[in-house]
Design an enzyme around this catalytic site. Structure first.
Site, PDB file in Angstrom:
ATOM      1  N   SER A 290     -25.143  18.699  -5.526  1.00 21.91           N
ATOM      2  CA  SER A 290     -25.098  17.813  -6.689  1.00 21.91           C
ATOM      3  C   SER A 290     -23.697  17.842  -7.255  1.00 21.91           C
ATOM      4  O   SER A 290     -22.901  18.707  -6.898  1.00 21.91           O
ATOM      5  CB  SER A 290     -26.091  18.275  -7.757  1.00 21.91           C
ATOM      6  OG  SER A 290     -26.036  17.439  -8.898  1.00 21.91           O
TER       7      SER A 290
ATOM      8  N   ARG B 248     -25.827  13.807   0.270  1.00 23.04           N
ATOM      9  CA  ARG B 248     -27.244  13.742  -0.114  1.00 23.04           C
ATOM     10  C   ARG B 248     -27.512  12.398  -0.768  1.00 23.04           C
ATOM     11  O   ARG B 248     -26.677  11.867  -1.501  1.00 23.04           O
ATOM     12  CB  ARG B 248     -27.566  14.861  -1.111  1.00 23.04           C
ATOM     13  CG  ARG B 248     -29.058  15.019  -1.418  1.00 23.04           C
ATOM     14  CD  ARG B 248     -29.810  15.534  -0.220  1.00 23.04           C
ATOM     15  NE  ARG B 248     -31.193  15.889  -0.527  1.00 23.04           N
ATOM     16  CZ  ARG B 248     -32.240  15.086  -0.361  1.00 23.04           C
ATOM     17  NH1 ARG B 248     -32.060  13.840   0.064  1.00 23.04           N
ATOM     18  NH2 ARG B 248     -33.463  15.505  -0.631  1.00 23.04           N
TER      19      ARG B 248
ATOM     20  N   THR C  76     -30.672  16.825 -13.036  1.00 26.06           N
ATOM     21  CA  THR C  76     -31.132  18.207 -12.943  1.00 26.06           C
ATOM     22  C   THR C  76     -31.983  18.583 -14.149  1.00 26.06           C
ATOM     23  O   THR C  76     -33.050  19.199 -14.012  1.00 26.06           O
ATOM     24  CB  THR C  76     -29.943  19.176 -12.829  1.00 26.06           C
ATOM     25  OG1 THR C  76     -29.141  18.801 -11.705  1.00 26.06           O
ATOM     26  CG2 THR C  76     -30.417  20.602 -12.650  1.00 26.06           C
TER      27      THR C  76
ATOM     28  N   CYS D 154     -24.531   6.804   8.335  1.00 22.14           N
ATOM     29  CA  CYS D 154     -24.748   8.246   8.420  1.00 22.14           C
ATOM     30  C   CYS D 154     -23.429   8.981   8.220  1.00 22.14           C
ATOM     31  O   CYS D 154     -22.457   8.718   8.930  1.00 22.14           O
ATOM     32  CB  CYS D 154     -25.346   8.616   9.777  1.00 22.14           C
ATOM     33  SG  CYS D 154     -25.466  10.399  10.037  1.00 22.14           S
TER      34      CYS D 154
ATOM     35  N   CYS E 225     -27.342  16.734  11.603  1.00 29.18           N
ATOM     36  CA  CYS E 225     -27.969  16.170  10.402  1.00 29.18           C
ATOM     37  C   CYS E 225     -27.738  17.034   9.164  1.00 29.18           C
ATOM     38  O   CYS E 225     -27.932  18.249   9.175  1.00 29.18           O
ATOM     39  CB  CYS E 225     -29.465  16.006  10.651  1.00 29.18           C
ATOM     40  SG  CYS E 225     -30.350  15.240   9.282  1.00 29.18           S
TER      41      CYS E 225
ATOM     42  N   CYS F 184     -29.490  14.219   4.515  1.00 27.99           N
ATOM     43  CA  CYS F 184     -29.172  13.351   3.377  1.00 27.99           C
ATOM     44  C   CYS F 184     -30.204  12.247   3.190  1.00 27.99           C
ATOM     45  O   CYS F 184     -30.317  11.678   2.115  1.00 27.99           O
ATOM     46  CB  CYS F 184     -27.770  12.760   3.517  1.00 27.99           C
ATOM     47  SG  CYS F 184     -27.631  11.394   4.700  1.00 27.99           S
TER      48      CYS F 184
ATOM     49  N   CYS G  96     -30.482   7.566   6.585  1.00 26.23           N
ATOM     50  CA  CYS G  96     -31.015   6.793   7.709  1.00 26.23           C
ATOM     51  C   CYS G  96     -32.427   6.329   7.432  1.00 26.23           C
ATOM     52  O   CYS G  96     -32.807   5.187   7.760  1.00 26.23           O
ATOM     53  CB  CYS G  96     -30.949   7.608   8.991  1.00 26.23           C
ATOM     54  SG  CYS G  96     -31.814   9.200   8.906  1.00 26.23           S
TER      55      CYS G  96
END
Length: 589
Positions: A102, A347, A383, A534, A558, A561, A564
Site C-alpha cells: 500500500s 497490487r 486501511t 501485467c 506473478c 496483483c 489480469c
C-alpha cells in the site's frame, strides 16, 4: 490427527507461532505453522486421501489489516464478556505481511479504537505527515494545485510492517495464524451455508501428478467465516456471484486501478521525513484516470508509486511503462538520482466506492476490508476503513455466536458507522472522471469544496473495466523509452526486487477458460493487451513450432496483483491461488 492438532495448538499458550519466529515477525516460513504440525501426522500414499478438517468458531481468510483487526476484536470481546472463541486466520503469504502492499499515508482512526495504546506498544507508526503537495504535471513542468487532502495527524508508514506488528498483537490475544496456506475453495453444507474453506493440495506437479512431498489440503471449518482476501479476492468474487450480493442491494459493478510501487533509499539531502506529494497529468493522457504518489518515510526511504485506473481505453497502454516514464519527469528524477531501489511490487485496488459495495453478508459469514471494497478514493486511503469493517464484523460475529443474532447485524453496523458516512460523502469523486481529467477535476472540486459531498444525486460508474478496452485499430502504439538503469528499469530487474517466488513445478494458478481466445481474439483484435497490463511479464506471446505466436504464461513471475483477472477483455483469465507461501515477499511495502 485431530487429537494431535489439539495437543499442538494449545490456545491458552498462544500456539500459532508462540515467539518462535524469524526476526520477531509472525508466520516466518516453516516455524510454528500448520505445515509443521501436519507434516508430522500425515504422509504421502498412492491412494486417494480424504481431506482432514479442523474446527474453529471463527475462520478468517487473509492476514491483512481487516482480517487481523477482526481477529483481535473478537478476542477482545471474549475477554470483555468472559467468553471464549477459537479464532483462526489463514494466510497465503509465506509470513504475515509478505503480500501486503500500500502507499501508505495512514489514518489512525480505526487503530485508535482497536488498540488505543498502540504508541506504547511500539507500533511501526513513527513519521507524521509534515507537508502536503498536489501537483499537475506537464512533460517538463510541475504546477502546484490546491491540495484536496487533509493529512494532518496522519503518518507515513509501511503497511506490510504494520500488519506484521498486528500479527504479533493477535497472537498475544490467542489468535492462531497459519501463514503459507492458501484458501482455494469455499466449503458448504447441504443447505448451501458456508462452513469454512479448504486449502489447496501441496506437492502437485504441472502435469497433475502427486510428487513425493504431496500433502492434501485441509478443511478449516468455522461456525462463521470472514473473508478478508483484499481486492478482487478469488473466493469473495465467487461468493458475490453465488449469492447475488450486488443485486441484493442494487450495487454497481466494482471498478479498479493498478498501483505499482517502488521503495527507494535516496540521498539524505533530498529526504524530507513526512513529506507527501501527489501528482496527476503527465504521462497519462487526458482520458485516463490516474496519478502518482511520493511519501517520505524514515531512514531516507521514499515510497514512489503510480496508479492507473483499469478502465483505460487504449490497449497499447502499459502501466509499468507509464510508471518508468513518470520517474524521468524533472521534478521526480532529481529526487531519485543517486538513490537505490530497495523493493518493487504491484497490487490492484478497489475504486468503486460507496455505490459498488455489495451486500457483505452471506449464509455462514461475511466479507470485510477490500474484499467488499471500502477504499475512499479521494482520500487514497482504505486501511482505516478496512480495519473498522473487520472490527464491526467481529462484533456481529460475537453477537451471533453468543446471543443467537443474525450476521445481518454487520450490515446494520456498517450503515451506522463512520465508514458509511465517509464513503457516502466521497461517492461522486471517482465517477466524475468518466468525463475526462479536466471535467473530473471541475466536478470533484465543486463536490469537495462547495457541496461538501452532499449533492442530491449519485453518479454512476461507466462500463466495467474489461469492457472499456477499445479495439487496437482505434489507437496507435505507444513507444516507451528504454530504461536507463538509473531511475527506470526493465521488468526482470524489478521482479528481482519483489522477492516473488513460486514452486516452478506446480499447476499454473492463472487459468484460461478458453485456450483459443488469446490467439483468436486478444492478439488480432486488441494487440495482445495482457502482455502490457501485467506488471510482471507473466503473459508473453512466443512463436510455436510453426512460427505462429502463442500465449505463454510465466506463472512463477506473478505478483498477485489481479490485474489480469480484471482487465482481460473477454474475462478469459481466471486468477486462482497458487501453492501456499508462493508470491511476493514484501518487507517494507
Amino acid at each position: 490427527m485431530l487429537s494431535l492438532l489439539s495437543k499442538s495448538f494449545d490456545r491458552s499458550s498462544n500456539s500459532a507461532f508462540s515467539g518462535k519466529t524469524l526476526g520477531g515477525f509472525p508466520g516466518s516460513r516453516g516455524l510454528g505453522s500448520l505445515g509443521r504440525v501436519l507434516g508430522g501426522c500425515r504422509g504421502f500414499s498412492g491412494e486417494a486421501e480424504e481431506r482432514e478438517s479442523i474446527d474453529y468458531d471463527v475462520v478468517v481468510v487473509g492476514a491483512g489489516p481487516a482480517g487481523l483487526s477482526a481477529a483481535i476484536r473478537l478476542k477482545q470481546l471474549c475477554q470483555e464478556k468472559g467468553r471464549d472463541l477459537s479464532v483462526c486466520v489463514v494466510e497465503k503469504g509465506a509470513e504475515v505481511g509478505a503480500h501486503i502492499l500500500s502507499g501508505n499515508v495512514f489514518e489512525t482512526r480505526a487503530l485508535d479504537e482497536l488498540i488505543p495504546d498502540w504508541k506504547n506498544q511500539q507500533a511501526p507508526i513513527e513519521v507524521p505527515v509534515s507537508s502536503d503537495k498536489f501537483l499537475y504535471l506537464t512533460k517538463d513542468r510541475a504546477i502546484s494545485l490546491p491540495c484536496p487532502f487533509d493529512n494532518k495527524g496522519n503518518y507515513v508508514i509501511s503497511l506490510s510492517q504494520l500488519t506484521r506488528w498486528m500479527g504479533v498483537r493477535a497472537e498475544e490475544h490467542g489468535v492462531e495464524i497459519y501463514p503459507g496456506f492458501a484458501a482455494s475453495e469455499v466449503l458448504y453444507d447441504n443447505n448451501d451455508v458456508v462452513t469454512g474453506v479448504g486449502t489447496n493440495d501441496m506437492g502437485i506437479s504441472k502435469d497433475g501428478t502427486k510428487k513425493d512431498n504431496f500433502q492434501p489440503g485441509v478443511g478449516v471449518k468455522g461456525r462463521i467465516t470472514l473473508l478478508a482476501e483484499g481486492c478482487r479476492g478469488s473466493l469473495s468474487e465467487k461468493i458475490i456471484r453465488k449469492y447475488k450480493l450486488r443485486e441484493k442491494v442494487h450495487a454497481q459493478h466494482q471498478t479498479y486501478a493498478l498501483g505499482i510501487k517502488e521503495v527507494w533509499e535516496i540521498d539524505e539531502s533530498n529526504h524530507k521525513p513526512g513529506s507527501v506529494v501527489h501528482t496527476i497529468g503527465w504521462p497519462l493522457d487526458q482520458r485516463t484516470y490516474g496519478g502518482s504518489f511520493l511519501y517520505h518515510m524514515k531512514d531516507n526511504q521514499v515510497s514512489v508509486g503510480f496508479v492507473v485506473a483499469l478502465n483505460y481505453r487504449n490497449p497499447y497502454l502499459n502501466p509499468y511503462g507509464e510508471f518508468q516514464k513518470f520517474k524521468h519527469h524533472p521534478a521526480i528524477k532529481r529526487l531519485l538520482e543517486g538513490g537505490e531501489v530497495i523493493q518493487y511490487g504491484a497490487r490492484s485496488l478497489n475504486e468503486g466506492g460507496f455505490q459498488s459495495i455489495p451486500y457483505p453478508v452471506f449464509p455462514g459469514g461475511a466479507m470485510i476490508g477490500c474484499s467488499a471494497g471500502f477504499l475512499n478514493v479521494p482520500k487514497i486511503k482504505g486501511t482505516h476503513t478496512a480495519m473498522k469493517s473487520g472490527m464491526l464484523a467481529a462484533e456481529a460475529a460475537f453477537s451471533a455466536l453468543h446471543e443467537g443474532t443474525s450476521m445481518d447485524v454487520y450490515w446494520d453496523l456498517l450503515r451506522k458507522s463512520w465508514i458509511w458516512e465517509e464513503l457516502h460523502l466521497a461517492r461522486n469523486y471517482r465517477p466524475a472522471f468518466e468525463y475526462g481529467l479536466v471535467p473530473g477535476l471541475a466536478i470533484s472540486g465543486l463536490e469537495h469544496y462547495l457541496f461538501k459531498g452532499r449533492l442530491p444525486f449519485t453518479l454512476k460508474h461507466g462500463e466495467p473495466d474489461h469492457k472499456a478496452t477499445d479495439e487496437a485499430k482505434l489507437h496507435s502504439p505507444i513507444e516507451y523509452p528504454r530504461p536507463d538503469n538509473v531511475v527506470s528499469f526493465d521488468v526482470p530487474t524489478s521482479l528481482h526486487r519483489s522477492n516473488t517466488n513460486h514452486e516452478h513445478d506446480q499447476p499454473a494458478h492463472l487459468r484460461l477458460k478458453d485456450s483459443t481466445v488469446p490467439e483468436r481474439v486478444n492478439l488480432p483484435v486488441y494487440a495482445a493487451p495482457e502482455s502490457r497490463f501485467c506488471p510482471a511479464r507473466v503473459y508473453e506471446y512466443v512463436p510455436n513450432d510453426e512460427g505462429r505466436p502463442k500465449l505463454h504464461i510465466n506463472a512463477q513471475n506473478c505478483l498477485h496483483c489481479k490485474a489480469c483477472d480484471i482487465k482481460d477483455p473477454k474475462q478469459n483469465i481466471e486468477w486462482t491461488v497458487p501453492e501456499g507461501s508462493g508470491g511476493p515477499g514484501y518487507s517494507v511495502m
